[in-house]
Design a protein around this motif. Structure first.
Motif, PDB file in Angstrom:
ATOM      1  N   MET A  25       0.830  -1.195   0.000  1.00 57.39           N
ATOM      2  CA  MET A  25       0.000   0.000   0.000  1.00 57.39           C
ATOM      3  C   MET A  25       0.872   1.255   0.000  1.00 57.39           C
ATOM      4  SD  MET A  25      -1.376  -2.698   1.428  1.00 57.39           S
ATOM      5  CE  MET A  25      -2.875  -3.612   1.674  1.00 57.39           C
ATOM      6  N   GLY A  26       1.995   1.209   0.718  1.00 51.85           N
ATOM      7  CA  GLY A  26       2.860   2.369   0.813  1.00 51.85           C
ATOM      8  C   GLY A  26       3.635   2.663  -0.459  1.00 51.85           C
ATOM      9  N   ILE A  27       3.963   1.611  -1.232  1.00 50.71           N
ATOM     10  CA  ILE A  27       4.782   1.809  -2.431  1.00 50.71           C
ATOM     11  C   ILE A  27       3.985   1.585  -3.715  1.00 50.71           C
ATOM     12  CG2 ILE A  27       6.924   1.218  -1.235  1.00 50.71           C
ATOM     13  CD1 ILE A  27       6.779  -1.572  -2.468  1.00 50.71           C
ATOM     14  N   LEU A  28       2.667   1.511  -3.586  1.00 53.01           N
ATOM     15  CA  LEU A  28       1.829   1.258  -4.759  1.00 53.01           C
ATOM     16  C   LEU A  28       2.059   2.289  -5.873  1.00 53.01           C
ATOM     17  CD1 LEU A  28      -0.271  -1.017  -5.248  1.00 53.01           C
ATOM     18  CD2 LEU A  28      -2.047   0.656  -4.747  1.00 53.01           C
ATOM     19  N   PRO A  29       2.110   3.584  -5.563  1.00 56.52           N
ATOM     20  CA  PRO A  29       2.375   4.551  -6.641  1.00 56.52           C
ATOM     21  C   PRO A  29       3.738   4.366  -7.289  1.00 56.52           C
ATOM     22  CG  PRO A  29       1.454   5.654  -4.717  1.00 56.52           C
ATOM     23  CD  PRO A  29       1.822   4.267  -4.290  1.00 56.52           C
ATOM     24  N   ASP A  30       4.743   3.951  -6.504  1.00 55.86           N
ATOM     25  CA  ASP A  30       6.092   3.765  -7.035  1.00 55.86           C
ATOM     26  C   ASP A  30       6.158   2.578  -7.991  1.00 55.86           C
ATOM     27  OD1 ASP A  30       7.559   5.800  -5.236  1.00 55.86           O
ATOM     28  OD2 ASP A  30       6.458   4.558  -3.820  1.00 55.86           O
ATOM     29  N   ILE A  31       5.497   1.480  -7.613  1.00 60.41           N
ATOM     30  CA  ILE A  31       5.467   0.310  -8.492  1.00 60.41           C
ATOM     31  C   ILE A  31       4.673   0.627  -9.758  1.00 60.41           C
ATOM     32  CG2 ILE A  31       4.693  -2.081  -8.719  1.00 60.41           C
ATOM     33  CD1 ILE A  31       5.240  -2.502  -5.805  1.00 60.41           C
ATOM     34  N   ALA A  32       3.555   1.342  -9.591  1.00 63.72           N
ATOM     35  CA  ALA A  32       2.748   1.709 -10.755  1.00 63.72           C
ATOM     36  C   ALA A  32       3.565   2.538 -11.744  1.00 63.72           C
ATOM     37  CB  ALA A  32       1.514   2.491 -10.300  1.00 63.72           C
ATOM     38  N   GLN A  33       4.322   3.490 -11.217  1.00 65.21           N
ATOM     39  CA  GLN A  33       5.141   4.330 -12.091  1.00 65.21           C
ATOM     40  C   GLN A  33       6.250   3.525 -12.754  1.00 65.21           C
ATOM     41  OE1 GLN A  33       7.108   7.555 -10.056  1.00 65.21           O
ATOM     42  NE2 GLN A  33       7.630   8.621 -11.939  1.00 65.21           N
ATOM     43  N   ALA A  34       6.923   2.655 -11.988  1.00 64.51           N
ATOM     44  CA  ALA A  34       8.032   1.875 -12.532  1.00 64.51           C
ATOM     45  C   ALA A  34       7.576   0.900 -13.606  1.00 64.51           C
ATOM     46  CB  ALA A  34       8.741   1.123 -11.409  1.00 64.51           C
ATOM     47  N   MET A  35       6.370   0.351 -13.452  1.00 69.17           N
ATOM     48  CA  MET A  35       5.866  -0.639 -14.407  1.00 69.17           C
ATOM     49  C   MET A  35       4.932  -0.027 -15.453  1.00 69.17           C
ATOM     50  SD  MET A  35       5.331  -4.122 -12.178  1.00 69.17           S
ATOM     51  CE  MET A  35       6.782  -4.949 -11.491  1.00 69.17           C
ATOM     52  N   HIS A  36       4.767   1.306 -15.387  1.00 71.39           N
ATOM     53  CA  HIS A  36       3.958   2.029 -16.375  1.00 71.39           C
ATOM     54  C   HIS A  36       2.513   1.536 -16.404  1.00 71.39           C
ATOM     55  CE1 HIS A  36       7.787   3.662 -17.693  1.00 71.39           C
ATOM     56  NE2 HIS A  36       8.233   2.444 -17.888  1.00 71.39           N
ATOM     57  N   ILE A  37       1.932   1.418 -15.200  1.00 68.43           N
ATOM     58  CA  ILE A  37       0.531   1.013 -15.069  1.00 68.43           C
ATOM     59  C   ILE A  37      -0.155   2.004 -14.137  1.00 68.43           C
ATOM     60  CG2 ILE A  37       0.923  -1.454 -15.507  1.00 68.43           C
ATOM     61  CD1 ILE A  37       0.997  -1.920 -12.513  1.00 68.43           C
ATOM     62  N   SER A  38      -1.498   1.980 -14.106  1.00 69.87           N
ATOM     63  CA  SER A  38      -2.239   2.877 -13.224  1.00 69.87           C
ATOM     64  C   SER A  38      -2.214   2.361 -11.788  1.00 69.87           C
ATOM     65  CB  SER A  38      -3.682   2.999 -13.694  1.00 69.87           C
ATOM     66  OG  SER A  38      -4.368   1.769 -13.491  1.00 69.87           O
ATOM     67  N   ILE A  39      -2.553   3.235 -10.847  1.00 69.78           N
ATOM     68  CA  ILE A  39      -2.596   2.822  -9.440  1.00 69.78           C
ATOM     69  C   ILE A  39      -3.663   1.753  -9.210  1.00 69.78           C
ATOM     70  CG2 ILE A  39      -3.174   3.612  -7.106  1.00 69.78           C
ATOM     71  CD1 ILE A  39      -1.612   6.148  -7.662  1.00 69.78           C
ATOM     72  N   PRO A  40      -4.892   1.900  -9.755  1.00 73.04           N
ATOM     73  CA  PRO A  40      -5.865   0.806  -9.586  1.00 73.04           C
ATOM     74  C   PRO A  40      -5.383  -0.522 -10.174  1.00 73.04           C
ATOM     75  CG  PRO A  40      -6.998   2.805 -10.240  1.00 73.04           C
ATOM     76  CD  PRO A  40      -5.527   3.093 -10.370  1.00 73.04           C
ATOM     77  N   THR A  41      -4.635  -0.480 -11.280  1.00 72.29           N
ATOM     78  CA  THR A  41      -4.079  -1.722 -11.855  1.00 72.29           C
ATOM     79  C   THR A  41      -3.020  -2.302 -10.928  1.00 72.29           C
ATOM     80  OG1 THR A  41      -4.507  -0.958 -14.110  1.00 72.29           O
ATOM     81  CG2 THR A  41      -2.908  -2.737 -13.852  1.00 72.29           C
ATOM     82  N   ALA A  42      -2.186  -1.443 -10.352  1.00 70.88           N
ATOM     83  CA  ALA A  42      -1.195  -1.920  -9.387  1.00 70.88           C
ATOM     84  C   ALA A  42      -1.867  -2.535  -8.168  1.00 70.88           C
ATOM     85  CB  ALA A  42      -0.286  -0.764  -8.955  1.00 70.88           C
ATOM     86  N   ALA A  90      11.148  -9.524 -10.128  1.00 70.22           N
ATOM     87  CA  ALA A  90      10.043  -9.451 -11.093  1.00 70.22           C
ATOM     88  C   ALA A  90      10.255  -8.314 -12.095  1.00 70.22           C
ATOM     89  CB  ALA A  90       8.718  -9.262 -10.358  1.00 70.22           C
ATOM     90  N   PRO A  91      10.283  -8.624 -13.407  1.00 68.54           N
ATOM     91  CA  PRO A  91      10.548  -7.590 -14.418  1.00 68.54           C
ATOM     92  C   PRO A  91       9.292  -6.927 -14.983  1.00 68.54           C
ATOM     93  CG  PRO A  91      10.630  -9.737 -15.455  1.00 68.54           C
ATOM     94  CD  PRO A  91      10.294  -9.980 -14.002  1.00 68.54           C
ATOM     95  N   SER A  92       8.109  -7.500 -14.708  1.00 73.13           N
ATOM     96  CA  SER A  92       6.915  -7.005 -15.373  1.00 73.13           C
ATOM     97  C   SER A  92       5.688  -7.185 -14.498  1.00 73.13           C
ATOM     98  CB  SER A  92       6.694  -7.755 -16.694  1.00 73.13           C
ATOM     99  OG  SER A  92       6.404  -9.124 -16.439  1.00 73.13           O
ATOM    100  N   TYR A  93       4.594  -6.567 -14.933  1.00 73.77           N
ATOM    101  CA  TYR A  93       3.310  -6.677 -14.239  1.00 73.77           C
ATOM    102  C   TYR A  93       2.876  -8.128 -14.097  1.00 73.77           C
ATOM    103  CZ  TYR A  93      -1.840  -6.613 -13.953  1.00 73.77           C
ATOM    104  OH  TYR A  93      -3.142  -6.854 -13.613  1.00 73.77           O
ATOM    105  N   GLU A  94       2.956  -8.900 -15.181  1.00 69.87           N
ATOM    106  CA  GLU A  94       2.485 -10.281 -15.167  1.00 69.87           C
ATOM    107  C   GLU A  94       3.301 -11.154 -14.222  1.00 69.87           C
ATOM    108  OE1 GLU A  94       1.165  -8.229 -18.764  1.00 69.87           O
ATOM    109  OE2 GLU A  94       3.174  -8.526 -17.908  1.00 69.87           O
ATOM    110  N   ILE A  95       4.624 -10.994 -14.250  1.00 69.52           N
ATOM    111  CA  ILE A  95       5.483 -11.798 -13.362  1.00 69.52           C
ATOM    112  C   ILE A  95       5.271 -11.390 -11.906  1.00 69.52           C
ATOM    113  CG2 ILE A  95       7.870 -12.408 -12.780  1.00 69.52           C
ATOM    114  CD1 ILE A  95       6.876 -13.586 -15.405  1.00 69.52           C
ATOM    115  N   MET A  96       5.071 -10.099 -11.662  1.00 70.29           N
ATOM    116  CA  MET A  96       4.838  -9.633 -10.297  1.00 70.29           C
ATOM    117  C   MET A  96       3.537 -10.205  -9.752  1.00 70.29           C
ATOM    118  SD  MET A  96       6.289  -7.840  -7.933  1.00 70.29           S
ATOM    119  CE  MET A  96       5.971  -6.879  -6.447  1.00 70.29           C
TER     120      MET A  96
END
Length: 391
Positions: A25-42, A90-96
């Motif tokens: 929850m704390g790093i959700l925006p950071d992961i979203a930005q790094a993986m180029h996805i939206s916060i709801p997707t993260a 994990a290199p991508s959204y799917e692997i994560m």
């Protein structure tokens, strides 16, 4: 309690699990930005972890149930370390998504087996407080581990918190082998373990668990953008706010254990859920002001975690002879609520209703949990009346 020190390995396991569950929850925006996805997707990473818990709790208890508890707990935490180690890479959204699912598999089984072990090591009448000591690891995670992980994730890399989690998990494996007393395996047939779940009451308790915890996670899953985009806190203040939530969770966990040893688990759960529903309805108004937000963050965290011990004891007492499986399935319920809350809470955000909208979803979910409590009370009263008439 024979010795609170013997529960230290369980607390450490709770610390590791709490970090991996709540640091997201704390790093959700950071992961979203790094993986180029939206916060709801993260937010799907939260749901994937919870799904792993739901699947893993009954599966791993069934596979390891004949082993001594000490060996089960060490194996579960070893698998947990592997899953989080894979998340680091994990290199991508799917692997994560996959690695989060793997990380979640041991969660429910560890807490389920650990709760039974804590109860067996407790003095009579102190079982709920023993369980709360195990869950104290979750609150320590939210006071220390999650804020540190959030800070490192914000300022360096979102992968660093998962490295720390792996190290804590490996230390937990060592501490389980060194400090946890040897307890005999409980010899039961698997079909006997599942027999308790042919009755309605355990499923009603799982319903209470899902809805109550779902309400909490509808709010908590999106707490960082609520702080920054609505209340106006800076990103640097987020770490302090996560600590504040963690302090509330720690106090609530202790309160829940204390209340449960002084009143029935069902009554404690009912009152605490009612208080949480009210708190969630207050948050959308309080979120526009910094001081009220500080107070509500601490209070809501306290109310959410105060239900952990009473619900766990409620399930264990409702499933005599199947305590280990029942306790694990209770964790499945908690994390089904985790996934449900994260998913449903994200829907109004995705629809453009803003970061205060998940709290209304959360309040509705908690209200459903309260209705389940009322139904369970009515069922028990009817059962007593029937026994008096027929007896």
């Amino acid at each position: 309690m024979k010795s609170k020190l013997v529960l230290v390995p369980l607390t450490l396991g709770g610390l590791a699990i709490g970090m991996t569950e709540f640091v997201m929850m704390g790093i959700l925006p950071d992961i979203a930005q790094a993986m180029h996805i939206s916060i709801p997707t993260a937010g799907h990473f939260i749901s994937a972890y919870a799904l792993g818990v739901v699947v893993g709790a009954p599966l791993l208890v069934a596979l390891t149930g004949k082993l001594p508890p000490k060996q089960i707990l060490a194996l579960l935490m070893g698998l947990f370390a592997i899953g989080n180690g894979l998340s680091v890479l994990a290199p991508s959204y799917e692997i994560m998504l996959l690695t989060r699912f793997i990380s979640g598999l041991p969660h429910g089984a560890f807490f389920g087996v650990g709760a039974v072990v804590a109860g067996r090591l407790a003095t009579p009448g102190k079982e709920a407080q023993a369980v709360s000591i195990m869950f104290a690891g979750l609150t320590i995670a939210n006071i220390i581990g999650v804020p540190i992980g959030t800070y490192l994730g914000h300022n360096f890399s979102w992968r660093i918190p998962f490295i720390i989690i792996v190290l804590v998990a490996l230390f937990t494996v060592w501490s389980v082998r060194q400090w946890l007393p040897d307890l005999p395996a409980k010899v039961t047939r698997l079909q006997d373990e599942f027999h308790a779940f042919t009755k309605l009451e355990p499923w009603m308790i799982i319903g209470i668990t899902i809805l109550g915890n779902g309400g909490f996670f509808a709010w908590f899953s999106y707490i960082v953008p609520l702080f920054t985009d609505v209340t106006g806190f800076s990103n640097t203040a987020v770490t302090f706010l996560m600590v504040l939530a963690g302090v509330g969770m720690a106090l609530g966990n202790l309160l829940g254990g204390w209340l449960t040893d002084r009143m029935s688990p069902l009554r404690a759960t009912s009152w605490l859920l009612m208080a949480m529903a009210v708190a969630l309805l207050i948050i959308p108004v309080a979120a526009h002001y910094q001081i009220p937000t500080l107070l509500m963050t601490m209070l809501t965290g306290a109310l959410a975690f105060s239900t952990a011990a009473p619900i766990q004891m409620l399930m264990i007492r409702a499933a005599k002879g199947s305590e280990m499986l029942a306790s694990s399935l209770s964790q499945s319920g908690f994390n089904t609520g985790n996934a449900l809350g994260a998913y449903l809470g994200g829907l109004p955000i995705a629809a453009g209703l803003g970061y205060t909208s998940p709290e209304f979803v959360g309040a509705a979910l908690v209200a459903g949990g309260i209705l389940c409590c009322v139904a369970l009370v009515a069922r028990r009263r009817n059962k007593v009346k029937l026994e008096l008439v027929t007896g």
